[in-house]
Design an enzyme around this catalytic site. Structure first.
Site, PDB file in Angstrom:
ATOM      1  N   HIS A  19     110.291  52.984 -16.871  1.00 49.13           N
ATOM      2  CA  HIS A  19     110.112  51.642 -17.448  1.00 49.13           C
ATOM      3  C   HIS A  19     108.743  51.534 -18.107  1.00 49.13           C
ATOM      4  CE1 HIS A  19     112.955  50.159 -14.066  1.00 49.13           C
ATOM      5  NE2 HIS A  19     113.639  50.082 -15.195  1.00 49.13           N
ATOM      6  N   LYS A  43     123.426  41.853  -7.923  1.00 52.39           N
ATOM      7  CA  LYS A  43     123.120  42.871  -6.918  1.00 52.39           C
ATOM      8  C   LYS A  43     122.216  42.269  -5.838  1.00 52.39           C
ATOM      9  CE  LYS A  43     122.334  45.626 -11.043  1.00 52.39           C
ATOM     10  NZ  LYS A  43     121.282  46.287 -11.817  1.00 52.39           N
ATOM     11  N   ARG A  92     118.443  56.709 -21.313  1.00 50.69           N
ATOM     12  CA  ARG A  92     117.961  57.959 -20.714  1.00 50.69           C
ATOM     13  C   ARG A  92     118.932  59.092 -21.021  1.00 50.69           C
ATOM     14  NH1 ARG A  92     117.781  55.065 -15.079  1.00 50.69           N
ATOM     15  NH2 ARG A  92     119.713  54.462 -16.069  1.00 50.69           N
ATOM     16  N   SER A 130     115.679  53.039 -10.831  1.00 55.98           N
ATOM     17  CA  SER A 130     115.205  52.250  -9.684  1.00 55.98           C
ATOM     18  C   SER A 130     116.104  52.501  -8.477  1.00 55.98           C
ATOM     19  CB  SER A 130     115.230  50.757 -10.015  1.00 55.98           C
ATOM     20  OG  SER A 130     114.358  50.473 -11.069  1.00 55.98           O
TER      21      SER A 130
END
Ligand code: PNS
Length: 171
Positions: A19, A43, A92, A130
């Protein structure tokens, strides 16, 4: 270059070096970059929103054209309110693409004048997320080099706090 305000939205639970890499890249392209933490996550987050914001602020304090904020509801509404022209997102691996494409096209449908710009993080961070960082720390592994050191420290504290609370609730 004309003044362009961009928003980098996400859950940042917690911020990783991937990030941070993206924030640094974005800060060099846009006149101002707002890192915006979504507050109404489906979440179950590990860190509270204020904790995530604090870590983001500490990790980005040396970058003058970056600020940290929170938002709820639709991202396009928040972007409109801030008069932002661009949404910044990181890609990514190929697996990110489908979700990111759907989200970008939905946002374009909702607000045609808002562009989504994708940047790639440094190669060294292409596997960092994460979720994996949380899992590794939870299982006793090291995340050194994958998150800012202040975050590694907070992760350790948070995991031991969660463990103590779980043990207490079981006794
Ligand atoms: O870091 P994340 O969890 O991948 O970030 C996802 C985020 C926060 C960018 C996305 O869930 C979002 O923008 N949510 C706000 C609700 C919204 O605008 N939904 C419509 C577009 S999909």
């Amino acid at each position: 270059m004309s003044e362009i305000l961009a928003i980098y939205p996400g859950s940042f639970d917690p911020i990783t070096n991937g990030h941070l890499d993206l924030i640094e890249r974005g800060s060099q392209i846009f006149s101002h970059l707002i890192v915006a933490v979504l507050t109404n996550l489906d979440k179950d987050p590990l860190f509270s929103v204020p904790e995530r914001v604090e870590m983001l602020r500490e990790a980005t304090h040396a970058i003058p054209n970056v600020s940290v904020d929170t938002f709820s509801g639709l991202l396009v509404d928040y972007a409109r309110q801030k008069q932002a022209k661009v949404i910044l997102r990181g890609i990514r691996a190929f697996t990110d693409y489908e979700y990111e494409l759907q989200m970008a096209l939905m946002n374009r449908k909702l607000e045609p004048d808002l562009e989504t710009l994708f940047l790639m993080p440094a190669l060294a961070y292409t596997y960092v997320s994460s979720r994996m960082v949380r899992e590794v720390v939870h299982l006793g592994g090291s995340v050194q080099g994958l998150v800012p050191s202040l975050v590694a420290e907070r992760l350790k504290q948070k995991i031991s706090q969660v463990r103590m609370e779980t043990a207490k609730s079981r006794s």
